[in-house]
Design a protein around this motif. Sequence first.
Motif, PDB file in Angstrom:
ATOM      1  N   LYS A   1       0.708  -1.194  -0.458  1.00  8.99           N
ATOM      2  CA  LYS A   1       0.447   0.292  -0.128  1.00  8.99           C
ATOM      3  C   LYS A   1       1.596   1.200   0.046  1.00  8.99           C
ATOM      4  CE  LYS A   1      -4.277  -2.353   1.977  1.00  8.99           C
ATOM      5  NZ  LYS A   1      -5.351  -1.928   3.113  1.00  8.99           N
ATOM      6  N   ILE A   2       1.095   1.745  -1.239  1.00  9.55           N
ATOM      7  CA  ILE A   2       1.845   3.355  -1.130  1.00  9.55           C
ATOM      8  C   ILE A   2       1.352   4.300  -0.762  1.00  9.55           C
ATOM      9  CG2 ILE A   2       3.060   4.343  -2.614  1.00  9.55           C
ATOM     10  CD1 ILE A   2       3.852   1.665  -1.976  1.00  9.55           C
ATOM     11  N   ARG A   3       0.672   4.915  -0.221  1.00 13.26           N
ATOM     12  CA  ARG A   3      -0.463   6.206   0.140  1.00 13.26           C
ATOM     13  C   ARG A   3      -0.338   7.157  -0.787  1.00 13.26           C
ATOM     14  NH1 ARG A   3      -1.445   5.274   6.407  1.00 13.26           N
ATOM     15  NH2 ARG A   3      -1.707   3.529   6.878  1.00 13.26           N
ATOM     16  N   ASN A   4       1.210   7.668  -0.828  1.00 12.81           N
ATOM     17  CA  ASN A   4       1.250   7.908  -1.764  1.00 12.81           C
ATOM     18  C   ASN A   4       2.277   8.835  -2.826  1.00 12.81           C
ATOM     19  OD1 ASN A   4       2.371  11.374  -2.245  1.00 12.81           O
ATOM     20  ND2 ASN A   4       1.965  11.971  -0.329  1.00 12.81           N
ATOM     21  N   THR A   5       1.565   8.540  -4.168  1.00 12.56           N
ATOM     22  CA  THR A   5       2.593   7.595  -4.867  1.00 12.56           C
ATOM     23  C   THR A   5       3.565   8.529  -5.388  1.00 12.56           C
ATOM     24  OG1 THR A   5       0.121   6.909  -5.684  1.00 12.56           O
ATOM     25  CG2 THR A   5       2.535   7.221  -7.188  1.00 12.56           C
ATOM     26  N   GLU A   6       3.524   9.507  -5.288  1.00 13.06           N
ATOM     27  CA  GLU A   6       4.284  10.776  -5.591  1.00 13.06           C
ATOM     28  C   GLU A   6       5.152  10.953  -4.624  1.00 13.06           C
ATOM     29  OE1 GLU A   6       4.172  15.589  -6.206  1.00 13.06           O
ATOM     30  OE2 GLU A   6       1.949  14.955  -5.935  1.00 13.06           O
ATOM     31  N   THR A   7       5.199  10.826  -3.294  1.00 12.97           N
ATOM     32  CA  THR A   7       6.331  11.004  -2.208  1.00 12.97           C
ATOM     33  C   THR A   7       6.640   9.478  -3.124  1.00 12.97           C
ATOM     34  OG1 THR A   7       5.171  12.129  -0.422  1.00 12.97           O
ATOM     35  CG2 THR A   7       7.093  10.799  -0.040  1.00 12.97           C
ATOM     36  N   PHE A   8       6.466   8.513  -2.660  1.00  8.15           N
ATOM     37  CA  PHE A   8       7.521   7.325  -3.358  1.00  8.15           C
ATOM     38  C   PHE A   8       8.304   8.004  -4.454  1.00  8.15           C
ATOM     39  CE2 PHE A   8       7.611   3.046  -5.605  1.00  8.15           C
ATOM     40  CZ  PHE A   8       8.030   2.612  -4.476  1.00  8.15           C
ATOM     41  N   GLU A   9       7.636   8.416  -5.556  1.00  6.30           N
ATOM     42  CA  GLU A   9       8.315   8.352  -6.926  1.00  6.30           C
ATOM     43  C   GLU A   9       9.483   9.253  -6.638  1.00  6.30           C
ATOM     44  OE1 GLU A   9       7.770   7.328  -9.781  1.00  6.30           O
ATOM     45  OE2 GLU A   9       7.783   5.581  -8.797  1.00  6.30           O
ATOM     46  N   SER A  10       9.446  10.219  -6.181  1.00  3.41           N
ATOM     47  CA  SER A  10      10.278  11.678  -5.857  1.00  3.41           C
ATOM     48  C   SER A  10      11.455  10.935  -4.501  1.00  3.41           C
ATOM     49  CB  SER A  10       9.553  12.279  -4.863  1.00  3.41           C
ATOM     50  OG  SER A  10       8.692  13.090  -5.248  1.00  3.41           O
ATOM     51  N   MET A  11      11.668   9.990  -3.904  1.00  6.27           N
ATOM     52  CA  MET A  11      12.142   9.144  -3.378  1.00  6.27           C
ATOM     53  C   MET A  11      12.495   7.907  -3.882  1.00  6.27           C
ATOM     54  SD  MET A  11      12.277   7.403   0.400  1.00  6.27           S
ATOM     55  CE  MET A  11      13.303   5.214   0.804  1.00  6.27           C
ATOM     56  N   ARG A  12      12.442   7.210  -4.883  1.00  3.87           N
ATOM     57  CA  ARG A  12      12.636   6.420  -6.152  1.00  3.87           C
ATOM     58  C   ARG A  12      13.816   7.749  -6.560  1.00  3.87           C
ATOM     59  NH1 ARG A  12      12.086   5.064 -10.654  1.00  3.87           N
ATOM     60  NH2 ARG A  12      10.078   6.279 -11.421  1.00  3.87           N
ATOM     61  N   ARG A  13      13.348   8.425  -7.071  1.00  2.47           N
ATOM     62  CA  ARG A  13      14.301   9.185  -8.558  1.00  2.47           C
ATOM     63  C   ARG A  13      15.403   9.527  -7.169  1.00  2.47           C
ATOM     64  NH1 ARG A  13       9.400  10.871 -10.264  1.00  2.47           N
ATOM     65  NH2 ARG A  13       8.852  12.587  -8.864  1.00  2.47           N
ATOM     66  N   PHE A  14      15.241   9.701  -6.423  1.00  4.93           N
ATOM     67  CA  PHE A  14      16.530   9.803  -5.657  1.00  4.93           C
ATOM     68  C   PHE A  14      17.352   9.130  -5.148  1.00  4.93           C
ATOM     69  CE2 PHE A  14      18.551  11.028  -0.988  1.00  4.93           C
ATOM     70  CZ  PHE A  14      18.755  12.169  -1.846  1.00  4.93           C
ATOM     71  N   LEU A  15      17.224   8.200  -5.415  1.00  7.07           N
ATOM     72  CA  LEU A  15      17.805   6.358  -4.700  1.00  7.07           C
ATOM     73  C   LEU A  15      18.209   6.924  -5.716  1.00  7.07           C
ATOM     74  CD1 LEU A  15      16.070   4.695  -1.665  1.00  7.07           C
ATOM     75  CD2 LEU A  15      17.768   6.116  -1.338  1.00  7.07           C
ATOM     76  N   ILE A  16      18.040   6.620  -7.217  1.00 10.14           N
ATOM     77  CA  ILE A  16      18.378   6.270  -8.273  1.00 10.14           C
ATOM     78  C   ILE A  16      19.590   6.853  -8.616  1.00 10.14           C
ATOM     79  CG2 ILE A  16      17.702   6.096 -10.356  1.00 10.14           C
ATOM     80  CD1 ILE A  16      15.366   4.283  -9.940  1.00 10.14           C
ATOM     81  N   ASN A  17      19.181   8.460  -8.311  1.00 11.78           N
ATOM     82  CA  ASN A  17      20.059   9.633  -9.383  1.00 11.78           C
ATOM     83  C   ASN A  17      21.286   9.689  -7.512  1.00 11.78           C
ATOM     84  OD1 ASN A  17      18.699   9.988 -11.232  1.00 11.78           O
ATOM     85  ND2 ASN A  17      17.569  11.555 -10.290  1.00 11.78           N
TER      86      ASN A  17
END
Length: 414
Positions: free
Chosen positions: A212-228
């Motif tokens: 359950k990902i409640r805030n998809t935008e927050t999850f995507e932002s963190m995913r991009r941060f870790l990948i970058n």
Amino acid sequence: MKLYKREKYLRKIRSFYDTDDLIKVITGVRRCGKSSLMETIATELRQKGVSDERIIYLDLDKRGYRSIKKADQLDELIESCCQSPELKYLFIDEIQNVEGFEEVINGFRTEGGWSIFITGSNSYLLSGELVTKLTGRYIEFEMYTLTFDEYERMKEFYHIDIDPNPMEELNQFILEGGFPRTVRLDSTEARKIYVKEVVREIFEKDIRRRVKIRNTETFESMRRFLINNFGAPMSIKSLHDALNKSGLVITRATVTRYVNVLCDAKILYECPRFDLKSKKSLSGEKKYYLSDLGFYFSENTNNQINYGPVLENIVYLYARSEGYSVSVGRIGKLECDFILRSPESDYSYVQVSYTILSSRETEDREYRALEAINDNYDKYVVTTDYLLQKRNGIKHVNLIDHLKNEELFGTSYL
């Protein structure tokens, strides 16, 4: 179409082809080649004289099998496929589609006469459900996307031109990644589109359906941060602080949960730190490497390569694909990029750098950490240099040649 053989995985699995007391579980990031590996195993069995009747291959994502959702349905399907008294070979792809599959598979294992191979969604297969219900009854084989040596051999297999300049070929591999399907695509743009689709598929099938990902935008932002920021040392605290500083309001507990989600889906691999003086694992700060460099370059329009973390990522995945355990080493204030432990429990120490020939200071920095380690296991400085040197018994090796020649790290104790 004839399949390229992923020999580094086949040689690990062949000894278990005919075992009926252990379930063979093949894991790895989506699209890394798990299904093709199972098809290759089935082909090798046929070449050994096993009849088609005794080879049952079920892809539960394909038409005809999508209605198989319950354990009883799967049980009946397998039972109806073959009644031969000889050893039967059962291959099931995307097995997580069936609720309660563990009991079914374990039932056939207990019955005997079935050599079972399964693959499925990583966030499912690596969860506690499989571990709890099949403990001691399965063996895991982890797959990775193509390493550089496989990348070139696969190109040769499909008669695709290899750049005569080894460094240009390495750069192409870095920018396009190692997903097997990308090798047969005819443009960089197409390869980036493909990898973006892999990311979307992982999120939709491996994450959203199970977590359950409640805030998809927050999850995507963190995913991009870790990948970058792959390859950078970070702790949950430092990651939390950096995200909040960037304007992303998120709790530390949520950061921890999202990191675990990305690791379960095998977008990221966590590399722990180890103190060589105290001989203890260090909690807190770790490094995170990408399961494929394509995850970074498919989402960044700038193709400028930061060779530091990129080359580390390449060495990390190569070592993991060969069965090494990998950690980051600390010796006082110095850091060793990697401590590798081979399947035979030999150790080796590896520093990775684009070059050590640019200055004496650079050379000293890369050698200093290795020279501070007081044991006789093999030590390596891995660079793209072709002018190699010797210093205090430390091996200076060229990355491209070392990987292409399938040389291993630390195969002997001196």
